[in-house]
Structure formats: structure tokens, C-alpha cells
Design a protein around this motif. Structure first.
Motif, mmCIF file in Angstrom:
data_model
loop_
_atom_site.group_PDB
_atom_site.id
_atom_site.type_symbol
_atom_site.label_atom_id
_atom_site.label_comp_id
_atom_site.label_asym_id
_atom_site.label_seq_id
_atom_site.Cartn_x
_atom_site.Cartn_y
_atom_site.Cartn_z
ATOM 1 N N GLY A 130 -12.074 4.486 146.452
ATOM 2 C CA GLY A 130 -12.380 3.062 146.469
ATOM 3 C C GLY A 130 -13.806 2.700 146.137
ATOM 4 N N GLU A 131 -14.690 3.679 146.023
ATOM 5 C CA GLU A 131 -16.073 3.388 145.642
ATOM 6 C C GLU A 131 -16.122 3.092 144.146
ATOM 7 O OE1 GLU A 131 -18.171 3.015 147.873
ATOM 8 O OE2 GLU A 131 -17.483 4.196 149.583
ATOM 9 N N GLU A 132 -17.026 2.172 143.759
ATOM 10 C CA GLU A 132 -17.100 1.750 142.357
ATOM 11 C C GLU A 132 -18.521 1.924 141.835
ATOM 12 O OE1 GLU A 132 -15.372 -2.069 141.716
ATOM 13 O OE2 GLU A 132 -13.527 -1.584 142.786
ATOM 14 N N ARG A 133 -18.944 3.163 141.732
ATOM 15 C CA ARG A 133 -20.237 3.496 141.154
ATOM 16 C C ARG A 133 -20.132 4.903 140.579
ATOM 17 N NH1 ARG A 133 -20.893 3.095 146.692
ATOM 18 N NH2 ARG A 133 -21.067 5.091 147.786
ATOM 19 N N ILE A 134 -21.107 5.283 139.730
ATOM 20 C CA ILE A 134 -21.026 6.580 139.072
ATOM 21 C C ILE A 134 -21.915 7.629 139.730
ATOM 22 C CG2 ILE A 134 -20.282 5.619 136.887
ATOM 23 C CD1 ILE A 134 -23.098 5.950 135.840
ATOM 24 N N SER A 135 -22.769 7.227 140.658
ATOM 25 C CA SER A 135 -23.492 8.165 141.524
ATOM 26 C C SER A 135 -24.193 9.295 140.757
ATOM 27 C CB SER A 135 -22.532 8.750 142.572
ATOM 28 O OG SER A 135 -22.059 7.737 143.430
ATOM 29 N N ASN A 136 -24.992 8.909 139.763
ATOM 30 C CA ASN A 136 -25.849 9.876 139.065
ATOM 31 C C ASN A 136 -25.033 10.935 138.330
ATOM 32 O OD1 ASN A 136 -28.372 10.867 138.279
ATOM 33 N ND2 ASN A 136 -28.601 12.149 140.083
ATOM 34 N N PHE A 137 -23.892 10.543 137.806
ATOM 35 C CA PHE A 137 -22.987 11.484 137.144
ATOM 36 C C PHE A 137 -22.898 11.173 135.660
ATOM 37 C CE2 PHE A 137 -18.331 12.910 136.627
ATOM 38 C CZ PHE A 137 -18.671 14.241 136.472
ATOM 39 N N LEU A 138 -23.263 12.110 134.802
ATOM 40 C CA LEU A 138 -23.079 12.010 133.351
ATOM 41 C C LEU A 138 -23.617 10.683 132.798
ATOM 42 C CD1 LEU A 138 -19.454 13.486 133.142
ATOM 43 C CD2 LEU A 138 -21.595 14.679 132.639
ATOM 44 N N LEU A 139 -24.872 10.381 133.131
ATOM 45 C CA LEU A 139 -25.429 9.077 132.798
ATOM 46 C C LEU A 139 -25.441 8.805 131.290
ATOM 47 C CD1 LEU A 139 -28.422 8.962 135.306
ATOM 48 C CD2 LEU A 139 -26.120 8.023 135.576
ATOM 49 N N TRP A 140 -25.734 9.796 130.496
ATOM 50 C CA TRP A 140 -25.738 9.642 129.040
ATOM 51 C C TRP A 140 -24.311 9.657 128.493
ATOM 52 C CZ3 TRP A 140 -29.489 9.121 125.157
ATOM 53 C CH2 TRP A 140 -29.076 9.430 123.855
ATOM 54 N N GLN A 141 -23.515 10.573 128.989
ATOM 55 C CA GLN A 141 -22.204 10.846 128.405
ATOM 56 C C GLN A 141 -21.185 9.739 128.678
ATOM 57 O OE1 GLN A 141 -24.068 12.818 130.284
ATOM 58 N NE2 GLN A 141 -24.014 14.952 129.626
ATOM 59 N N LEU A 142 -21.398 8.944 129.723
ATOM 60 C CA LEU A 142 -20.417 7.919 130.098
ATOM 61 C C LEU A 142 -20.616 6.598 129.361
ATOM 62 C CD1 LEU A 142 -20.213 8.403 133.987
ATOM 63 C CD2 LEU A 142 -18.505 9.051 132.283
ATOM 64 N N ALA A 143 -21.453 6.584 128.332
ATOM 65 C CA ALA A 143 -21.817 5.338 127.669
ATOM 66 C C ALA A 143 -20.607 4.497 127.257
ATOM 67 C CB ALA A 143 -22.690 5.635 126.446
ATOM 68 N N TYR A 144 -19.550 5.138 126.744
ATOM 69 C CA TYR A 144 -18.372 4.403 126.307
ATOM 70 C C TYR A 144 -17.092 4.931 126.945
ATOM 71 C CZ TYR A 144 -20.910 1.543 123.009
ATOM 72 O OH TYR A 144 -21.757 0.610 122.458
ATOM 73 N N SER A 145 -17.224 5.537 128.101
ATOM 74 C CA SER A 145 -16.038 6.023 128.811
ATOM 75 C C SER A 145 -15.298 4.864 129.459
ATOM 76 C CB SER A 145 -16.439 7.032 129.892
ATOM 77 O OG SER A 145 -17.152 8.111 129.349
ATOM 78 N N GLU A 146 -13.985 4.949 129.458
ATOM 79 C CA GLU A 146 -13.189 4.023 130.265
ATOM 80 C C GLU A 146 -13.254 4.497 131.713
ATOM 81 O OE1 GLU A 146 -11.787 1.243 129.132
ATOM 82 O OE2 GLU A 146 -12.558 1.727 127.131
#
Length: 250
Positions: free
Chosen positions: A200-216
Motif C-alpha cells: 500500500g505504500e506509494e513511493r519508490i524509496s531510493n530504488f532504480l532512480l535513473w532506470q524508472l524514468a518511464y516505467s509503469e
């Protein structure tokens, strides 16, 4: 960003399975607390679920499954919990590497592995070695990993090359940076198509900051130990319902 939704169950399109799925496995502690168990019981159950979801993802045709197993910030947890978390890779790999070999799954790890306890590091590197010849899905563990730390390390490497005259600063581009990231060995599969976060958390928590640019991104209330193959399929179904434009117009 959208929450996972309970849509009518329809068949997945096998031609639109996300090639790279990344999962932030969250909620082990809350799973245990709901059952009046110690937090480590949740981590143990979460480890067992890694096995289940790995098999499900491989069966669906996912090419890379990246799991956020331990972040650079997790060292700040109570020492007893950290020690237990460091023992989990030893238990997991000793128990499940034969199954991974049978399933043709190749293990990869990214993060500051050199900073891990010796037993954890040895078990992890042995798993990478033992599955190196497998040609199926890549099971990529982010272990002692942080997205900002990854970018700092990449920047240092690029700056060092430029200072040594090995790289023209004006030639630095996105490929230069991507090539210095910990996902570089994945080549064209380096960037996740789909990010899933449980609990239920809605954040990326310092994970793959560059790679998630266009991830769904799909967020589900399911706690990680309860996240089942059907939930993975639901997230992929949600992914397949989206119109990915990458900043362009279709």
C-alpha cells in the motif's frame, strides 16, 4: 501512478508481457505483526514468496525480475533484524539454487556486495557463479543497494575517466551514464517496464532512480508474503491496459 485495480479477469497478451519487472517487496513486518509474530517471521515468509513469484514470473515469460531485497538505508534497522536479513540470502541460495538451475534462471546481484557479511557475500556470489550458464529469466537481487549511491558511484567513475583524459566531457550522454550503472550488464533490459510495490505504500524509496524514468507503476495493498502469482498477473494485466507513449503522442 495508479493503484492495482480489481478488473474483470481477462487473458494476458503473451506478446505484451513486460520484459523487466521490478518489485519493492514491502510489508513483511506488518504481515508478522498482524499475526502477533516477530518481524523476522514475516521476513522468513517473504523469502519463501520470492521462490513462488520467481517461478510465476519465469513461467509468464518475464526476462528480468529485479527484487529490492536490502537497501543501503536498511542498515539502520535493529541489529537483530539486520543480522537475520543478512542470513536470508544464505538460506535462500543454499535451499533454492538447485531449483533455479532446473528452471534455467540466472542469478544476478547489484549493490555494494563487498560490504556484506562474509557468509552472505559468499552465498550470493556462489549463486551467481552456479547459475551463470543458465539462459532463462534473470533473477536480479538489489542487495545493499541504493539509487542515489548508484548515481554517485557512476558519477565518480565518469569524472575519473574525464580527469584522466579518457573521456571528453562534451561526449557524456545518457548512454555514458547508463553504462556506469549497476544494471548495465542487463543491456537493453536494464530499465524496468513495470514496477510493483506491495503493502500500500506509494513511493519508490531510493530504488532504480535513473532506470524508472518511464516505467509503469502498480501499487497494491497486498503485503509481500501474501502477494500471489494471481496478483502478479493482475499487475501485468494493468500494465497491458496502459498506453505507453514515452513522452510522445500515439
Amino acid at each position: 501512478m495508479f493503484k492495482a485495480k480489481d478488473a474483470a479477469v481477462t487473458a494476458l497478451d503473451p506478446d505484451r508481457i513486460p520484459r523487466h519487472v521490478a518489485i519493492i517487496m514491502d510489508g513483511n513486518g506488518r504481515w508478522a505483526q498482524k499475526r502477533h509474530l516477530p518481524r523476522i517471521a514475516g521476513h522468513k515468509q517473504g523469502m519463501e514468496n520470492v521462490r513462488t513469484i520467481t517461478r510465476a514470473a519465469s513461467d509468464l515469460g518475464v526476462k528480468v525480475l529485479t527484487l529490492y531485497a536490502f537497501s543501503t538505508e536498511n542498515w539502520g534497522r535493529p541489529q537483530k533484524e539486520v543480522s537475520y536479513l543478512m542470513s536470508l540470502p544464505v538460506t535462500f541460495f543454499n535451499k533454492f539454487v538447485p531449483e533455479l538451475i532446473e528452471q534455467n534462471v540466472r542469478v544476478m546481484v547489484m549493490g555494494n556486495v563487498d560490504q556484506l557479511p562474509e557468509s552472505t557475500r559468499t552465498a550470493t556470489l556462489n549463486a551467481v557463479k552456479d547459475t551463470a550458464d543458465n539462459t532463462g529469466m534473470v533473477l536480479n537481487f538489489a542487495l545493499n543497494y541504493g539509487g542515489r549511491d548508484e548515481l554517485v558511484q557512476a558519477t565518480r567513475a565518469i569524472a575519473t575517466a574525464a580527469a584522466a583524459g579518457e573521456l571528453d566531457p562534451s561526449a557524456i550522454d545518457m548512454d555514458t551514464i547508463s553504462g556506469q550503472l549497476m544494471t548495465a550488464p542487463l543491456g537493453e533490459l536494464a530499465d524496468p517496464d513495470l514496477l510493483i510495490r506491495t503493502s500500500g505504500e506509494e513511493r519508490i524509496s531510493n530504488f532504480l532512480l535513473w532506470q524508472l524514468a518511464y516505467s509503469e507503476m502498480v501499487f497494491t495493498d497486498q503485503l509481500w508474503p501474501d502477494f500471489a502469482p494471481a496478483d502478479l498477473e493482475s499487475a501485468i494485466r494493468d500494465f497491458q491496459s496502459r498506453n505507453r507513449r514515452f513522452g510522445k503522442v500515439k
